[in-house]
Design a protein around this motif. Structure first.
Motif, PDB file in Angstrom:
ATOM      1  N   UNK A  54     -17.642  -1.639  25.435  1.00 20.43           N
ATOM      2  CA  UNK A  54     -16.189  -1.803  25.477  1.00 20.43           C
ATOM      3  C   UNK A  54     -15.564  -0.799  24.513  1.00 20.43           C
ATOM      4  N   UNK A  55     -14.675   0.076  24.979  1.00 22.41           N
ATOM      5  CA  UNK A  55     -14.102   1.118  24.112  1.00 22.41           C
ATOM      6  C   UNK A  55     -13.392   0.526  22.898  1.00 22.41           C
ATOM      7  N   UNK A  56     -13.683   1.067  21.723  1.00 25.69           N
ATOM      8  CA  UNK A  56     -12.971   0.659  20.521  1.00 25.69           C
ATOM      9  C   UNK A  56     -11.954   1.735  20.166  1.00 25.69           C
ATOM     10  N   UNK A  57     -11.300   1.603  19.021  1.00 23.62           N
ATOM     11  CA  UNK A  57     -10.256   2.544  18.644  1.00 23.62           C
ATOM     12  C   UNK A  57     -10.811   3.955  18.475  1.00 23.62           C
ATOM     13  N   UNK A  58     -12.022   4.075  17.932  1.00 27.06           N
ATOM     14  CA  UNK A  58     -12.619   5.392  17.763  1.00 27.06           C
ATOM     15  C   UNK A  58     -12.861   6.091  19.085  1.00 27.06           C
ATOM     16  N   UNK A  59     -13.417   5.355  20.045  1.00 26.43           N
ATOM     17  CA  UNK A  59     -13.665   5.926  21.370  1.00 26.43           C
ATOM     18  C   UNK A  59     -12.362   6.288  22.054  1.00 26.43           C
ATOM     19  N   UNK A  60     -11.370   5.434  21.912  1.00 25.56           N
ATOM     20  CA  UNK A  60     -10.065   5.716  22.536  1.00 25.56           C
ATOM     21  C   UNK A  60      -9.419   6.959  21.937  1.00 25.56           C
ATOM     22  N   UNK A  61      -9.563   7.135  20.640  1.00 26.52           N
ATOM     23  CA  UNK A  61      -8.983   8.317  19.987  1.00 26.52           C
ATOM     24  C   UNK A  61      -9.677   9.593  20.465  1.00 26.52           C
ATOM     25  N   UNK A  62     -11.009   9.563  20.578  1.00 26.60           N
ATOM     26  CA  UNK A  62     -11.749  10.727  21.068  1.00 26.60           C
ATOM     27  C   UNK A  62     -11.380  11.043  22.513  1.00 26.60           C
ATOM     28  N   UNK A  63     -11.263  10.002  23.323  1.00 27.58           N
ATOM     29  CA  UNK A  63     -10.918  10.193  24.737  1.00 27.58           C
ATOM     30  C   UNK A  63      -9.515  10.773  24.868  1.00 27.58           C
ATOM     31  N   UNK A  64      -8.584  10.269  24.045  1.00 24.36           N
ATOM     32  CA  UNK A  64      -7.200  10.774  24.088  1.00 24.36           C
ATOM     33  C   UNK A  64      -7.156  12.249  23.676  1.00 24.36           C
TER      34      UNK A  64
END
Length: 309
Positions: free
Chosen positions: A60-70
């Motif tokens: 499940x994407x966390x804030x770190x993964x979401x920031x990298x993806x963005x």
């Protein structure tokens, strides 16, 4: 279990060459020689099976993964916008020729926008696969294969028995219509045992409407002094426990919860994990959390794959 064994046998036989080791796979021999070391900042998933097996987990994407993806999305979007004027000019030239020659005008390229532009699905960013190669160890005394994967701490969803090779998925099944999830903490080995294969009831078309339905089945079995089993093949014995080489390290038994529907990103045959007593049930195509008796919310499915006839 029979289905899983058939998939394993067919997939292993079809491999022309072994897949490359996953970066997360840990092997006992490498720990013994110091080639690999357990990282206290990472989590670890341990799985055991009587045969070589394989599968995949989505994190499940966390804030770190979401920031990298963005960040990656923003960079790719800027590149796409810069390329669009040239794509438009090229299209206009081809369209003019098509009109002059009375041929079909090619489709006009769509200008990238926040609404229509996308990159790789964020759900696949931290995907983890295990097996059938690169086992942690093999226990000949009890006849089992052990797998240990180093992963980012977080929540993991069992995506299904997928056979992964470098850059591609060779086959398997997607548990897109219902599955289970569990937590992995840093510095801890999360012991899944053989739960993914032994806990689900081995029956088909058996839907459970609520916790009460399970309770009635349990009460009926208790009156007869029999175990609770659905009609059909009894599952193998549930087993947990790590090899001696991992004992003494922080180990916790995984706690499983029902999880709802998932997108079929790899165009695989779609199915669902069989019901798990006390954890996962179904009412038609609705996933039921048997811990609470509540429906499990499911997202709008975006990656719908049509089977070619």
């Amino acid at each position: 279990m029979k289905i899983a064994l058939r998939i394993v046998a067919a997939a292993c036989a079809a491999l022309a060459m072994p897949s490359l080791a996953s970066a997360e796979a840990v092997e006992e021999k490498n720990l013994a020689t110091g080639k690999q070391k357990l990282d206290p900042a990472s989590g670890y998933i341990f799985i055991q099976s009587p045969v070589r097996t394989f599968g995949a987990f989505l994190r499940v994407p966390d804030e770190g993964t979401r920031a990298e993806h963005k960040k990656d999305w923003d960079e790719a979007f800027e590149k796409a916008k810069k390329k669009y004027p040239e794509q438009l000019r090229s299209w206009q030239s081809r369209a003019n020729i098509a009109v002059q020659t009375k041929k079909k005008v090619p489709d006009k390229p769509v200008e990238p926008s926040a609404e229509n532009f996308s990159i790789d699905p964020i759900e696949l960013r931290d995907m983890v696969n295990f097996g059938p190669m690169y086992i942690f160890s093999k226990d000949d005394a009890v006849g089992r294969f052990n797998y240990l994967n180093q992963v980012k701490p977080g929540t993991y969803i069992f995506y299904g028995p997928l056979l992964m090779q470098p850059g591609m998925v060779s086959g398997g099944l997607c548990f897109c219509m219902g599955t289970v999830r569990f937590e992995v903490k840093a510095g801890v080995i999360t012991d899944l045992g053989n739960y993914l294969f032994a806990a689900p009831t081995q029956t088909k078309n058996w839907d459970v409407a609520s916790v009460e339905a399970w309770r009635r089945a349990e009460e009926k079995a208790a009156r007869k002094g029999e175990p609770v089993e659905a009609p059909g093949m009894a599952p193998p014995a549930l087993a947990f426990g790590v090899p001696n080489s991992l004992k003494g390290l922080p180990v916790v038994q995984a706690e499983f919860h029902a999880h709802g529907k998932l997108n079929n990103y790899y165009a695989l045959p779609i199915t669902r994990m069989q019901p798990v007593p006390g954890v996962l049930g179904y009412r038609r195509d609705t996933v039921i959390d048997l811990r609470t008796g509540q429906d499990v919310p499911s997202p709008v499915i975006k990656a719908q794959v049509k089977i070619k006839k």
